[in-house]
Write a protein that holds these residues in place. Structure first.
Motif, PDB file in Angstrom:
ATOM      1  N   ASP A   1       0.827  -1.206   0.000  1.00  0.00           N
ATOM      2  CA  ASP A   1       0.000   0.000   0.000  1.00  0.00           C
ATOM      3  C   ASP A   1       0.857   1.249   0.000  1.00  0.00           C
ATOM      4  N   ASP A   2       0.196   2.385  -0.080  1.00  0.00           N
ATOM      5  CA  ASP A   2       0.916   3.632  -0.311  1.00  0.00           C
ATOM      6  C   ASP A   2       1.791   4.010   0.868  1.00  0.00           C
ATOM      7  N   SER A   3       1.384   3.582   2.066  1.00  0.00           N
ATOM      8  CA  SER A   3       2.153   3.965   3.248  1.00  0.00           C
ATOM      9  C   SER A   3       3.437   3.166   3.390  1.00  0.00           C
ATOM     10  N   SER A   4       3.485   2.028   2.721  1.00  0.00           N
ATOM     11  CA  SER A   4       4.706   1.202   2.781  1.00  0.00           C
ATOM     12  C   SER A   4       4.888   0.521   1.445  1.00  0.00           C
ATOM     13  N   ALA A   5       5.089   1.346   0.433  1.00  0.00           N
ATOM     14  CA  ALA A   5       5.013   0.852  -0.942  1.00  0.00           C
ATOM     15  C   ALA A   5       6.032  -0.223  -1.251  1.00  0.00           C
ATOM     16  N   SER A   6       7.103  -0.269  -0.492  1.00  0.00           N
ATOM     17  CA  SER A   6       8.135  -1.234  -0.831  1.00  0.00           C
ATOM     18  C   SER A   6       7.955  -2.566  -0.129  1.00  0.00           C
ATOM     19  N   LYS A   7       7.078  -2.621   0.839  1.00  0.00           N
ATOM     20  CA  LYS A   7       6.876  -3.860   1.591  1.00  0.00           C
ATOM     21  C   LYS A   7       5.726  -4.608   0.959  1.00  0.00           C
ATOM     22  N   ILE A   8       5.995  -5.767   0.416  1.00  0.00           N
ATOM     23  CA  ILE A   8       4.948  -6.566  -0.207  1.00  0.00           C
ATOM     24  C   ILE A   8       4.465  -7.602   0.796  1.00  0.00           C
ATOM     25  N   ILE A   9       3.157  -7.650   0.971  1.00  0.00           N
ATOM     26  CA  ILE A   9       2.542  -8.655   1.835  1.00  0.00           C
ATOM     27  C   ILE A   9       1.996  -9.756   0.935  1.00  0.00           C
ATOM     28  N   PHE A  10       2.462 -10.969   1.153  1.00  0.00           N
ATOM     29  CA  PHE A  10       2.068 -12.098   0.320  1.00  0.00           C
ATOM     30  C   PHE A  10       0.965 -12.907   0.969  1.00  0.00           C
ATOM     31  N   GLY A  11       0.117 -13.495   0.124  1.00  0.00           N
ATOM     32  CA  GLY A  11      -0.792 -14.520   0.591  1.00  0.00           C
ATOM     33  C   GLY A  11      -0.040 -15.819   0.807  1.00  0.00           C
ATOM     34  N   SER A  12      -0.760 -16.830   1.257  1.00  0.00           N
ATOM     35  CA  SER A  12      -0.099 -18.102   1.563  1.00  0.00           C
ATOM     36  C   SER A  12       0.067 -18.999   0.339  1.00  0.00           C
ATOM     37  N   GLY A  13      -0.477 -18.560  -0.795  1.00  0.00           N
ATOM     38  CA  GLY A  13      -0.235 -19.275  -2.047  1.00  0.00           C
ATOM     39  C   GLY A  13      -1.264 -20.351  -2.356  1.00  0.00           C
ATOM     40  N   THR A  14      -1.410 -20.632  -3.648  1.00  0.00           N
ATOM     41  CA  THR A  14      -2.229 -21.739  -4.141  1.00  0.00           C
ATOM     42  C   THR A  14      -1.335 -22.644  -4.972  1.00  0.00           C
ATOM     43  N   ARG A  15      -1.262 -23.913  -4.574  1.00  0.00           N
ATOM     44  CA  ARG A  15      -0.467 -24.878  -5.343  1.00  0.00           C
ATOM     45  C   ARG A  15      -1.334 -25.413  -6.472  1.00  0.00           C
ATOM     46  N   LEU A  16      -0.946 -25.113  -7.694  1.00  0.00           N
ATOM     47  CA  LEU A  16      -1.704 -25.521  -8.878  1.00  0.00           C
ATOM     48  C   LEU A  16      -1.010 -26.684  -9.560  1.00  0.00           C
ATOM     49  N   SER A  17      -1.762 -27.749  -9.777  1.00  0.00           N
ATOM     50  CA  SER A  17      -1.237 -28.917 -10.496  1.00  0.00           C
ATOM     51  C   SER A  17      -2.034 -29.095 -11.772  1.00  0.00           C
TER      52      SER A  17
END
Lengths: 113, 115
Positions: free
Chosen positions: B96-112
């Motif tokens: 977000d704009d207040s911390s543009a360089s910090k990316i918050i990731f989700g836990s991911g989806t494993r696709l097969s």
């Protein structure tokens, strides 16, 4: 051109030891980031450098973790008194500017026994 | 607080089928950025897309498309005519704009993708 490189690719250490992990960003990228990825999780932000200074270190879990980037290029993540819970893949990324796309390296897999 | 939720931990389809990966985000900022990254078995995160919060136009890149819906705080990713090489873990992420360089990731989806 060359991407982000990280060394070593794997590191096994004993509990209580000190380790250093190195990151070489893409040439010319001023912003550099460290993330930690535990098994089955997404990367977790640790610290961000703009040039030589740490602009945001809010993700460092405690004072055993420290990172430097003395010349604004290569960065070293340092972990003192390692614990088994520190075992993870440590990812480095760089970008041309703070809001630009972050390009990730292959990571260093740290195992603390 | 920022948060990214990928409710599907795993998904599996037969090759050539279409598949959609869901992503829901939370942020208090009005200016923010959304991302998708791919992590193949080799482990290296590959950047796929970044969208800012003011651009709700859907995007298509080859077999990949993204649907950004501000009203439901979702940023879903669709692969059309899936291929075995699409098998990977896919992460949705937010800064977000207040911390543009910090990316918050989700836990991911494993696709097969099954042949």
């Amino acid at each position: 051109g060359a991407g982000v490189s990280q060394t070593p690719s794997n590191k096994v250490t004993e509990k209580g030891k000190y380790v250093e992990l190195r990151c070489d960003p893409i040439s010319g990228h001023t912003a550099l980031y460290w993330y930690r990825q535990s098994l089955g999780q997404g990367p977790e932000f640790l610290i961000y450098f703009q040039g030589t200074g740490a602009a945001d270190d809010s993700g460092l879990p405690n004072d055993r973790f420290f990172a430097v980037r003395p010349e604004g290029s290569v960065s070293t993540l340092k972990i003192q008194r390692t614990e088994r819970g520190d075992s993870a893949v440590y990812l480095c990324a760089s970008s041309a500017d703070p809001r630009g796309e972050q390009y990730f390296g292959p990571g260093t897999r740290l195992t603390v026994t | 607080a920022q948060k990214v939720t990928q409710a599907q931990t795993e998904n599996s389809v037969v090759e050539k089928e279409d598949v959609t990966l869901d992503c829901v985000y939370e942020t208090r900022d009005t200016t923010y950025y959304l991302f998708w990254y791919k992590q193949p078995p080799s482990g290296e995160l590959v950047f796929l897309i970044r969208r800012n919060s003011f651009d709700e136009q859907n995007e298509i890149s080859g077999r990949y498309s993204w649907n950004f819906q501000k009203s439901t705080s979702s940023f879903n990713f669709t692969i059309t005519a899936s291929q075995v090489v699409d098998s990977a873990v896919y992460f949705c992420a937010l800064s977000d704009d207040s911390s543009a360089s910090k990316i918050i990731f989700g836990s991911g989806t494993r696709l097969s993708i099954r042949p």
